[in-house]
Each structure stands twice: as structure tokens, then as C-alpha cells.
Scaffold this active site. Structure first.
Site, PDB file in Angstrom:
ATOM      1  N   ASP A 295      -9.887 -56.021  12.290  1.00 28.81           N
ATOM      2  CA  ASP A 295      -9.515 -54.726  13.516  1.00 28.81           C
ATOM      3  C   ASP A 295      -8.283 -55.340  14.101  1.00 28.81           C
ATOM      4  OD1 ASP A 295      -8.831 -52.200  14.103  1.00 28.81           O
ATOM      5  OD2 ASP A 295     -10.167 -51.424  13.116  1.00 28.81           O
ATOM      6  N   HIS A 329      -5.019 -55.641  13.105  1.00 28.54           N
ATOM      7  CA  HIS A 329      -4.523 -54.027  12.870  1.00 28.54           C
ATOM      8  C   HIS A 329      -3.005 -54.205  13.374  1.00 28.54           C
ATOM      9  CE1 HIS A 329      -7.822 -52.076  10.702  1.00 28.54           C
ATOM     10  NE2 HIS A 329      -7.559 -53.040   9.647  1.00 28.54           N
TER      11      HIS A 329
END
Length: 550
Positions: A295, A329
Site C-alpha cells: 500500500d 500506492h
């Protein structure tokens, strides 16, 4: 074309905007925040002397925690994890203790979930039920985790997995155990997790309930690998943290916190596999670190919605330099849980390789909080699958199309729940490959304000999108955009200044300008055009909204 007088006054306005940033920040590039490091006695407490065994099977939870407790009670020092593979359950740090992981040591947390008790914790900005973190510490002073060894969170036994995120062989191996969802798209590690996934609305801590009420869905509450809360003078140095069940390194309301040469290794498909989540912390340094995450990479937070606003603790006085983020991300991220605000943050000398976004700033209506005085320079990016630079105030929501807006839709009124992004100064950015170069997407009731990007070279498929923004300065910007008919799209924004824009190849349309609230778009020193390039005006935008000064 306008006169030289117009050019002079436009330049003065940009200078004044930049000057206002420097005046309002407590620190500057020449006066960075000073972060204090902890100091420790040289006394060493070897876990072997407390009964620990390095056979990779024996559970050493009691031995390691006893060594830590004894070290702290005797005034502190070094708790040594020597060469070997050390299986353990949750470890609780104590003040004045440096937990040192030797280069050839692997501190392996057990996959036996019964060793982790349900506790009241904090996750994604909210008070929440969680399983006990593998490593934790609360209200401590002078603590460290050092050494060149490895800490493994055994995260694969905790995390769910989507079928679309693994190969067929991996999916076949996963589904030999656990539970598959009724639609066949998700694997859960246990019945307890599957039950929790169906009752997601009940997973936040609820007044009137006890921890015991959550036991039937215990496995759903994946722990963060490391959680430090309310601690002062913290050092994480040289250690590799890998395979976290959820977030990897979560620091909450800490002061004088240093990450130096830390390595984070999570699989790309690791659910909530953030690298560093620095939440409501002050005086922080992150340097020489390398992250590969499932992430966000290096992420700044300060609580979510009303809880975060009531806490009222911004993340502030932070220096982030000389780091590398591979898969993530976002390379450097603020939000989306930023309700307590963030300010005086300095980011420099970082490389983002293969991240979904490079510089990522995200929020949404309801958060509140002010993010300001953010200074970023000397960032290199390569193979970015999304935006090189993105400001998005519609995180996980859908921005209405311009043709759907107008008198028929009543826009919200700004209040305490309205977030703000303002006073960002970004310079010396190179991006070799992105889907889009720059996105600035604010709210009608709260435009993104005072964003200054200076000296950027971006190779991307698409160029720049600016919506609901005010006082934006883009100077010395080179855009190599291969697949965009319109290089720059501007919607309902004002006081947008471009100075010395270079573009290759030449687009069919330089500006696509929409919205009757768009005004004062200024292009100074336009690119040298070999042919006439069109500009489009739609949805009430007037041609007088754009001024080009040679």
C-alpha cells in the site's frame, strides 16, 4: 498579447505568493527541525541468558519479554537478539531499552494466532479492536530497535487475498486451507476472518461492547507489525521489517522519532501493507530508508474525521530525505486520514521506482484538517503507473461531472468537516514515465490553494488536470506527453499561472478550459509553437479567462 507591465505585475504576484509561504512556516530548508535521538547504557542483556532457544520452533515470548523487563528495571541498555532464528509471540518494549537484532538473526513471529490477544487499539484513524501487535510500546521514553537483522510478522496467515492478485498456482495453493467467498473471488485465512468480513460495520470499537463480544471474529482484526504510541525519543535503525499482517510501522502521537536505514519488505499484493504510517507525530526524521510495500510507502496521517479533529494533534516538523520507495500506492503520501492536520514537512532526495503514484495527497469531505507548509524538492521517479503528482479531495468518492453540476445541485458549505490543502512548495522533480503528470482536484467549497511547482520534467501519457483550485503556480515545467489531445485541462479554477512551459511533442490542444468560474489563467513565456495550437473553452468558460504573454 499583453504589455510588459502586465508581465511585471503577474511575476510580482507569484513572488508574493511564494514569499507568504516562507513567512508562515516555522522552519525552512536552511533551518530544519532538529530531531533528538535516544541514548542508552552499554549494559547488554542476551536473551539466551533468559532461556531463549534459536531452533525456530521454541516459543521464546517469555524469555525475550523477561530480558526486556529486566533491562528496563536495571536502568536500561541493550537487549541482544543474537545469531539464530528466534520464534516468538508478542513483544512489549520498555523504556530505556535498545532491542538489537544481530545481522544473522531472524526474529520470527509465530503463526499461532492464539498468542495474540484482542486489545483496544487504533487503526486508520479510529479507535478500534485489534489483535495485539507483534511489537508494541506505549508511553515510553528512550527506546530503539537496531541492528541489521530481520523481523518477520508472518503476515501471510493473517491477510485475505483476492483471486485477481495471485497466479493460478498460488490460488490453488491458498485454497487448500481457509475459506473461499461465495462468489469465488476472495480467500479468507479462516472462518473467523470470513465472518468478520461480512460484519465489517461492527469491527470498529463500539461503546457498550466488551472485547469478548468480538471474539467470534477475532481473526479479522489483523495487527500492525509495530505500534508505538505516545513514545518519546525513538530510534529505528538498520533493521529489516517484513511481511506485516496489516500496516508495517505505525507510530502514533510520538515525539523525536528517527527512522534511519530501515528496510520495509511487504509483498505487492499485501492487503493494507503500508510501509510507514506516521500519525500525529512531531519532530520526525526518515532518512536512508528503502521500502517495498503493498500500500502507501511513507505516509503521514493525523486521525480520521471527528475523532481526529477532537484529538487535534497534527503531524509536524518532519524531515524525510534520501529514501527509496519501490512498489507502493504512493511514494510520499499525506492522508487520507489527516483530520488533525499536518504542517512543516520537508521531503528531499527521494527516488520512487514503480509506485502507483509518486507524490500523493488525498482527502475527502468529512475529514476536516489543514495540510500546509509542505516543502518538497529533488525527487526522481520512474515507471509510475498513475500520477507523478496528485492532489485529490475526492478520495474513494466520485467527482461529479461538470455537466451534472450547476443550479440544480446544491453544493456543500465549507465548515469544520471540510479539509484543506494549501501552501505546498514543490521543486526539482523528474519523472520518467507516468499515466498522468499532475492532478490538482479540489472541492467547489474548498479549492486547493497556493500550490507552487517549480522545475519539473515529466514524461507521461497525459499532461495536467486542474479542477477547483486557486493560486497555482507552475514554473519551468517540461511535459513530454505522448497520448493526449489536450495537454492541460482546467476546470472552475482561478489564478493559475504557467511560466516557461515546454511541451514535446506538440499537442493538438494546449488548454482545455471548462466552467464559468474559471478566470485569470496566465501563460507567461509560452512554448515555441511550430504551428497554430488551439485552445478550447466549454461549459461557460470564456476566452478572456486565458491570457498568453510572450
Amino acid at each position: 498579447m499583453k504589455t510588459k507591465a502586465f508581465l511585471f505585475f503577474a511575476a510580482c504576484e507569484i513572488i508574493a505568493m511564494n514569499h507568504s509561504i516562507a513567512q508562515q512556516s516555522k522552519y525552512s530548508w536552511d533551518n530544519l527541525p532538529v530531531i533528538e535521538k535516544p541514548e542508552f547504557k552499554k549494559d547488554t542483556f542476551n536473551i539466551i541468558n533468559y532461556g531463549a532457544k534459536d531452533d525456530g520452533v521454541t516459543l521464546n515470548t517469555i524469555s525475550i519479554n523477561k530480558a526486556i523487563m529486566t533491562c528496563s528495571e536495571k536502568g536500561g541498555g541493550v537487549v541482544l537478539i543474537p545469531s539464530g532464528m528466534w520464534m516468538t509471540g508478542p513483544i512489549v518494549l520498555k523504556s530505556n531499552v535498545n532491542l538489537h537484532i544481530s545481522r544473522s538473526a531472524l526474529l520470527q513471529f509465530t503463526d499461532d494466532k492464539t498468542q495474540y490477544h484482542l486489545v483496544e487499539g487504533n487503526f486508520e484513524g479510529h479507535r478500534a479492536v485489534r489483535n495485539e501487535s507483534p511489537i508494541s510500546g506505549t508511553d515510553l521514553e528512550n527506546i530503539a530497535i537496531t541492528g541489521n537483522g530481520i523481523i518477520d510478522g508472518h503476515g501471510e496467515v493473517w491477510r485475505a487475498m483476492g483471486k485477481d492478485r495471485v497466479t493460478e498456482e498460488e490460488w490453488e495453493q491458498l485454497t487448500k486451507t481457509g475459506v473461499v467467498s461465495s462468489d469465488g473471488k476472495t480467500w479468507y485465512p479462516s472462518e473467523s476472518y470470513a465472518k468478520g468480513a461480512k460484519e465489517v460495520a461492527q469491527t470498529n470499537y463500539t461503546e457498550g461492547k466488551t472485547i469478548e463480544d468480538y471474539l467470534p471474529i477475532k481473526d479479522f482484526f489483523r495487527p500492525n507489525l509495530l505500534v508505538l504510541s505516545g513514545c518519546k525519543h525513538v530510534l529505528l535503525e538498520n533493521v529489516t521489517f517484513e511481511n506485516s499482517p496489516a500496516w508495517c510501522l505505525h507510530t502514533l502521537q510520538c515525539e523525536h522519532l528517527t527512522f534511519d536505514n530501515v528496510k520495509v519488505r511487504n509483498k505487492e499484493n499485501a492487503q493494507n501493507g503500508d510501509g510507514m504510517d506516521i500519525e500525529s507525530c512531531a519532530y520526525v526524521k526518515v532518512e536512508n530508508c528503502t521500502l517495498n510495500c503493498g500500500d502507501d510507502g511513507i505516509c503521514i496521517k493525523s486521525g480520521k474525521d471527528e475523532e481526529g479533529r477532537k484529538r487535534g494533534m497534527p503531524s509536524m516538523y518532519i524531515v524525510i530525505k534520501n529514501n527509496v520507495v519501490y512498489h507502493a500506492h504512493g511514494g510520499f503520501v499525506i492522508g487520507s486520514e489527516m483530520s488533525g492536520g499536518a504542517h512543516d514537512i520537508f521531503v528531499s532526495g527521494c527516488n520512487f521506482i514503480g509506485t502507483a503514484n509518486g507524490l500523493r495527497f488525498k482527502t475527502v469531505r468529512g475529514r476536516g484538517g489543514i495540510v500546509e507548509n509542505i516543502f518538497i524538492r529533488n525527487i526522481n521517479m520512474r515507471a509510475i503507473s498513475g500520477d507523478a503528482i496528485t492532489f485529490d479531495m475526492y478520495y474513494f468518492t466520485q467527482k461529479p461531472k461538470i455537466e451534472q453540476r450547476g443550479r440544480k445541485i446544491e453544493l456543500p458549505v465549507a465548515d469544520i468537516t471540510t479539509p484543506q490543502f494549501r501552501k505546498f512548495y514543490i521543486q526539482n522533480i523528474i519523472c520518467d514515465g507516468a499515466t498522468r503528470g499532475i492532478l490538482l482536484r479540489g472541492l467547489p467549497e474548498m479549492p486547493i490553494n497556493d500550490i507552487h511547482i517549480d522545475n519539473a520534467t515529466i514524461i507521461s501519457k497525459e499532461g495536467v488536470e486542474i479542477a477547483e483550485a486557486h493560486n497555482i503556480s507552475l514554473k519551468n515545467i517540461t511535459l513530454h506527453c505522448l497520448k493526449t489531445p489536450a495537454l492541460i485541462h482546467i476546470e472552475n479554477s482561478s489564478n493559475i499561472h504557467f511560466d516557461n512551459l515546454i511541451t514535446r511533442p506538440l499537442p493538438k490542444t494546449l488548454f482545455n478550459i471548462d466552467g464559468d468560474r474559471t478566470k485569470n489563467i496566465v501563460l507567461i513565456h509560452p512554448p515555441k509553437l511550430e504551428k497554430r495550437i488551439s485552445n478550447r473553452f466549454s461549459y461557460g468558460a470564456k476566452q478572456t479567462a486565458l491570457t498568453i504573454v510572450q
